[in-house]
Design an enzyme around this catalytic site. Structure first.
Site, short mmCIF file in Angstrom:
data_model
loop_
_atom_site.label_atom_id
_atom_site.label_comp_id
_atom_site.label_asym_id
_atom_site.label_seq_id
_atom_site.Cartn_x
_atom_site.Cartn_y
_atom_site.Cartn_z
CE LYS A 73 -5.25 -9.56 12.41
NZ LYS A 73 -5.72 -8.08 10.99
CB THR A 74 -3.38 -14.50 10.52
OG1 THR A 74 -3.43 -13.59 9.77
CG2 THR A 74 -3.79 -15.22 9.82
NE ARG A 133 -2.25 -0.82 3.41
CZ ARG A 133 -2.16 0.19 4.33
NH1 ARG A 133 -2.21 1.44 4.34
NH2 ARG A 133 -1.28 0.45 5.78
CB SER A 191 2.23 -6.24 11.13
OG SER A 191 3.17 -7.85 10.52
CG ASP A 202 -7.88 -8.25 7.34
OD1 ASP A 202 -6.81 -7.84 8.71
OD2 ASP A 202 -7.98 -7.29 6.70
CG HIS A 239 -7.98 -4.21 10.94
ND1 HIS A 239 -6.34 -3.23 10.75
CD2 HIS A 239 -7.26 -5.16 10.89
CE1 HIS A 239 -5.56 -4.28 10.20
NE2 HIS A 239 -6.45 -5.26 9.81
NE ARG A 273 -0.02 -9.00 2.48
CZ ARG A 273 -0.67 -8.66 3.90
NH1 ARG A 273 -1.38 -9.41 3.91
NH2 ARG A 273 -0.20 -7.24 4.05
CE LYS A 305 -6.16 -4.04 5.24
NZ LYS A 305 -6.65 -4.68 6.02
#
Length: 661
Positions: free
Chosen positions: A365-366, A179, A361, A380, A343, A445, A324
């Site tokens: 979390k994932t 991004r 990051s 997410d 988020h 990704r 996003k």
């Protein structure tokens, strides 16, 4: 052959052409083992034969509102005409009177079909030829193509697109592989001037309406100049009461397939009644913005106009900008409906207990939200409404760097046909991907539909959460592995959004560096962080949810001297939260941060639960603790005087929930 054979040579004297023996065929029905003969195909040319391969999709579910004595039916031709008029209006220039003349279908395929006059497949509606919006041409619309069709378009026409050994499609996002937050702009007008979060710390960099329209015109003119344009009509939010209709207009098959995966995919019947979208993205990322235009700082510009309900992308082909950008939209629209946009990851136990996972990051979390023993609602982006929680998206966007089947089996197995692999490196012969390779970028990704995760809950909705888990990777080594938070502490740490960078994660980082991202996603929020914090507290209080702070970082010393908390221990902690066992534990309170920590958790060594116990140097521990506390306080200064609503300042209770020393 013998008399049992199927043919025999003629007797001497009987001959066919060129004096060769004549063959006589003998039919013996009893000799046929398998007769697969069929009537000849009804086609005169190869093009007609090809046309027979494809049939129109048949409806699978009833169209809402299409039944009953007062239902209004329109012809297929009229429906398609209205659909094309809607797309034409989306692509309309602001300086000319009408939108372009649009037709459906690949121009190359259409030309071949017309040249051979194939009429076996019903043709799409074609408007009366006229001068197009920008030239004497039609704008060909490739509308809501399937993954297989998009594979064909990418392989044929987009250099750098390849099918990998597992069936996923690998592609390149061009010069930008992430991004561009410094190039993101939001139109500041009479409405947004008072509603949005502007100024220091805000991700919302302002631009004026005129500049947005200049960029919009540049994007639309570029898209109209192409031979074909991809259009996706899709949904955001699995909660049917609060679903948002979005239209994505793009120039690349890769972008169309990415959004097919990431948004919620409508059924053919839902497309019939799609109508006018609530929000439109114009992705002209292959074309740069005009750097002489006001507010431009590079050839890239990502612009959101909330009043016009539009987003324009110029100068970057990184697909994550679309994902996003829509998330930012939801951060604006949902709070207006008293719905909290989050988020976070989200999963649900077999008994219906829902947990939210917040984390930046590297916090896990994932990994922690993707639990083989629980249903995945999403990884997410979520909404928390009066109906419960719902996933905003229809897919997952997973990091691939160093991906392995052993560490992330669900993500590994999801990389198959239909998945988009961005900027990965693969063997030129076998097409096997090397996930350790960073030649293009470290930000590799994979984008795939959420259905590719075996334990995904479809539809992606659940009841109100019981647990709100805030994840921090504390490189200072002073936060406990787990703390039970009061409501005020949950607000404080949610608004703070703390984690830490360690040496090696970014160039120039030699010592641990605290990072604060409000609401654990400051780059995407539109309103002031305290607005989301107040909504979170209100919903947690109403539905009796418990807040937890989980440290997945270091213990027994800071980064370089201590050890990272074992993932196995963190999983045991999370399991105890899910089961409710941790609510029944005995607790003690830490100094400075005032956190309640359990004295015992099954499967976790008790000595690590209080960080002070395992630091060999108590003075060093206190020094690191006070340093982190000071960083928290300095970060929170910007929120102390902000008003929630018209009169209420951020309460003294929340300020008291921070570190005290």
């Amino acid at each position: 052959m013998s008399e049992n054979g199927e043919f025999s040579f003629a007797s001497k004297g009987e001959s066919g052409r060129n004096q060769l023996p004549k063959i006589q065929t003998i039919k013996k029905e009893t000799q046929v083992c398998h007769d697969d003969s069929t009537p000849p195909v009804k086609a005169q040319t190869i093009d007609e034969l090809h046309s027979l391969q494809k049939k129109r999709s048949a409806p699978t579910t009833p169209i809402k509102g299409s039944e009953g004595p007062f239902s209004v039916t329109i012809s297929e031709e009229e429906r398609q005409k209205q659909q094309l008029q809607s797309i034409s209006a989306s692509l309309a220039s602001l300086t000319r009177e009408t939108g372009p003349k649009v037709v459906k279908g690949d121009p190359a395929r259409k030309a071949a079909s017309e040249s051979n006059k194939v009429t076996l497949v019903p043709s799409h509606y074609t408007p009366t030829p006229n001068i197009s919006d920008s030239a004497l041409k039609f704008t060909h619309i490739l509308y809501n193509l399937s993954p297989a069709e998009l594979y064909e378009q990418a392989i044929k026409y987009e250099k750098g697109s390849f099918i990998t050994s597992t069936g996923a499609i690998a592609t390149l996002s061009g010069a930008k592989t992430g991004r561009s937050p410094r190039d993101k702009r939001v139109v500041k007008d009479k409405t947004t001037e008072d509603e949005l979060w502007w100024g220091k710390g805000s991700p919302n960099i302002e631009m004026d309406e005129h500049t947005f329209l200049v960029n919009r015109e540049r994007a639309v003119d570029y898209l109209n100049s192409l031979d074909k344009v991809f259009v996706n009509d899709q949904f955001l939010n699995w909660d049917p009461e609060h679903r948002i209709k979005v239209r994505i207009v793009s120039a690349r098959a890769y972008h169309s397939l990415f959004m097919y995966n990431m948004c919620i995919r409508p059924t053919p019947e839902e497309l019939e009644n799609f109508g006018t979208p609530d929000f439109t993205i114009y992705n002209a990322g292959q074309f740069p913005c005009n750097r002489y235009t006001h507010h431009m700082t590079s050839s890239t510009s990502i612009d959101i106009n909330l009043s016009r309900k539009e987003m324009v992308i110029l100068g970057t082909q990184y697909a994550g900008e679309m994902k996003k950008g829509l998330f930012s939209l939801m951060h604006y629209l949902m709070p207006k409906r008293q719905i909290l946009s989050l988020h976070s990851g989200c999963n649900m136990g077999k008994n219906g207990d829902v947990a939210l996972f917040f984390g930046l990051s590297g916090t896990g979390k994932t990994t922690l939200s993707t639990d083989p023993n629980r249903y995945l609602i999403g990884d997410d982006e979520h909404c928390w409404s009066e109906n419960g929680v719902s996933n905003i998206e229809g897919g997952c966007y997973a990091k691939c760097i160093d991906l392995s089947k052993e560490k992330e089996p669900d993500i590994w197995n999801a990389i198959k046909f239909g998945t988009v692999l961005e900027n990965v490196v693969f063997d030129e012969h076998s097409r096997e991907v090397d996930y350790r390779e960073k030649s293009v970028t470290e930000n590799t990704r994979a984008a795939y539909p959420i259905e590719y995760i075996p334990n995904a809950k479809i539809p992606c909705i659940g009841p109100h959460p019981k647990n709100v888990i805030l994840l921090a990777c504390d490189a200072f080594g002073v936060l406990p592995p787990v703390s039970k938070l009061s409501l005020a502490q949950t607000m404080y740490h949610f608004i703070s959004g703390y984690t830490a960078l360690v040496a090696g994660t970014e160039e120039g980082v030699k010592q641990p560096q605290a990072t604060f991202s409000a609401c654990f996603g400051a780059a995407f929020i539109m309103l002031h962080p305290t607005k989301y914090g107040a909504m979170l507290a209100e919903k947690m209080q109403k539905h009796a949810a418990t807040g937890w702070l989980v440290n997945t970082g270091w213990s027994g010393g800071s980064y370089g001297s201590g050890n990272r908390i074992k993932l196995a221990y963190t999983r045991k902690i999370i399991d105890a939260i899910h089961s409710g066992a941790l609510l029944k534990a005995n607790y003690t309170k830490t100094e400075v941060f005032g956190l309640e920590i359990p004295t015992e958790i099954q499967g976790v060594p008790s000595e690590i639960l209080d960080p002070q116990n395992i630091w060999s140097d108590n003075n060093a521990y206190k020094g690191s603790l006070l340093k982190l506390a000071g960083l928290f306080k300095n970060n929170f200064v910007g929120f102390m005087d902000h008003k929630i609503g018209e009169d209420n300042k951020l309460s003294a209770e929340i300020l008291a929930a921070g570190p005290i020393y």
